[in-house]
Design a protein around this motif. Structure first.
Motif, PDB file in Angstrom:
ATOM      1  N   THR A 186       0.816  -1.210   0.000  1.00 54.97           N
ATOM      2  CA  THR A 186       0.000   0.000   0.000  1.00 54.97           C
ATOM      3  C   THR A 186       0.853   1.265   0.000  1.00 54.97           C
ATOM      4  N   ARG A 187       2.004   1.235   0.697  1.00 46.02           N
ATOM      5  CA  ARG A 187       2.828   2.456   0.686  1.00 46.02           C
ATOM      6  C   ARG A 187       3.396   2.727  -0.706  1.00 46.02           C
ATOM      7  N   ALA A 192       1.303   7.290   2.736  1.00 51.71           N
ATOM      8  CA  ALA A 192       0.079   6.512   2.918  1.00 51.71           C
ATOM      9  C   ALA A 192      -0.766   6.586   1.657  1.00 51.71           C
ATOM     10  N   ASP A 194      -3.877   7.336  -0.047  1.00 52.35           N
ATOM     11  CA  ASP A 194      -5.051   8.165   0.229  1.00 52.35           C
ATOM     12  C   ASP A 194      -5.918   8.243  -1.026  1.00 52.35           C
ATOM     13  N   SER A 229      -6.703  -0.007   0.845  1.00 56.39           N
ATOM     14  CA  SER A 229      -6.148   0.966   1.790  1.00 56.39           C
ATOM     15  C   SER A 229      -6.987   1.013   3.053  1.00 56.39           C
ATOM     16  N   LEU A 265      -6.573   3.519   5.152  1.00 51.21           N
ATOM     17  CA  LEU A 265      -6.553   4.916   5.578  1.00 51.21           C
ATOM     18  C   LEU A 265      -7.949   5.479   5.855  1.00 51.21           C
ATOM     19  N   THR A 285       1.334   1.137   9.229  1.00 48.01           N
ATOM     20  CA  THR A 285       0.139   1.656   9.893  1.00 48.01           C
ATOM     21  C   THR A 285       0.458   2.901  10.699  1.00 48.01           C
ATOM     22  N   ASP A 306       0.181   5.491   8.202  1.00 46.49           N
ATOM     23  CA  ASP A 306      -1.233   5.727   7.914  1.00 46.49           C
ATOM     24  C   ASP A 306      -1.859   6.625   8.983  1.00 46.49           C
ATOM     25  N   ASN A 351       1.228  14.047   3.520  1.00 43.22           N
ATOM     26  CA  ASN A 351       1.552  12.774   2.866  1.00 43.22           C
ATOM     27  C   ASN A 351       2.803  12.936   2.000  1.00 43.22           C
TER      28      ASN A 351
END
Length: 280
Positions: free
Chosen positions: A18-19, A137, A139, A187, A189, A205, A208, A264
């Motif tokens: 995810t990152r 993160a 988003d 995600s 988030l 996390t 996040d 971010n």
């Protein structure tokens, strides 16, 4: 023609996927074309054989948090951009520090730029030639209505289910993403942003929570997570409480820290990579 940027993630834990997906999304939003690959727990959201894949894709650059992809980039003569937070200075243990030093030195020497996504302030442990960036993160997903009181997010190496059960018995509305009934999402988030507090072990996390602005209780389970927790405490980073034992987690959820406030770093990285335009 817009540059083509390859993005890959380390094959351990969905947080790595995810990152890097956050960076891929930011690259596309800033005019680049993305080719993404990875393995492990993140495969559900994203494809793999790095040298063959890079040769076939022929990207203008590679952005990765995976040491093996970094090695492949150096052998394929693809400009490399690295994302890494676990620096040698985090560790007190000699073996851990030695391993982190090897990985860091190789990637620093090979990368066009080495991005260091952190929530703690600058210190003497920051490696030379590393570029500090805000936490990263994924988003942009739709907000969650009527979010839970607490989101519980174990890492690849931790289990927080008993803590989630205790919180549930205490009357909290708990979202445990390790629960069998939970359907994985690209995600977390939006869920973390909608919660009053998040309980986690891993750094993805933590990032996040930092971007979401949600107070975070950190219950570490590995040497790397202990090192991160130590730095959160050492610098008294706003928004985070370290809870070594389960009872500490329950106490911290009852009286969470103030909300963190971070922008971010995904857009920062995307713009830097695209501005470099390593190849015409």
């Amino acid at each position: 023609m817009p540059p083509t940027v390859a993005v890959t993630h380390y094959p351990e834990g969905a947080g790595h996927a995810t990152r890097m997906a956050a960076i891929a999304k930011a690259i596309e939003a800033n005019g680049g074309t993305v080719r993404m690959a990875g393995g492990g727990a993140g495969t559900e959201f994203v494809a793999l054989d790095y040298r063959a894949w890079l040769s076939a894709t022929d990207p203008d650059a590679l952005v990765t948090d995976d040491m093996f992809a970094a090695i492949a980039a150096s052998r394929c003569d693809v400009p490399l951009y690295v994302l890494k937070h676990d620096m040698p200075g985090l560790y007190d243990d000699l073996a851990e520090r030695t391993g982190a030093r090897f990985h860091t030195r190789f990637q620093l020497s090979s990368a066009s730029e080495f991005f260091y996504p952190v929530v703690w302030p600058e210190s003497s442990a920051d490696p030379d030639r590393a570029t500090r960036v805000p936490p990263v993160a994924l988003d942009g997903q739709a907000p969650v209505e009527d979010g839970p009181d607490v989101v519980v997010v174990p890492s690849h190496y931790s289990s927080l289910s008993r803590i989630a059960e205790h919180l549930d018995r205490q009357g909290y509305d708990v979202l445990d993403v390790a629960d069998d009934d939970w359907e994985a999402v690209p995600s977390l988030l939006p869920y973390i942003r909608a919660a009053d507090v998040v309980v986690c072990s891993g750094y993805s996390t933590i990032m996040d929570a930092a971007v979401a602005g949600t107070p975070c209780v950190v219950h570490p389970a590995t040497d790397e997570q202990d090192a991160v927790a130590d730095w959160l405490e050492r610098f008294e980073v706003t928004g985070f409480t370290v809870a070594p034992d389960p009872i500490d987690v329950l106490d911290a959820v009852a009286a969470p820290p103030p909300a963190p406030n971070f922008r971010n770093g995904a857009t920062v990285i995307a713009r830097r990579v695209l501005t470099d335009r390593p190849r015409p």
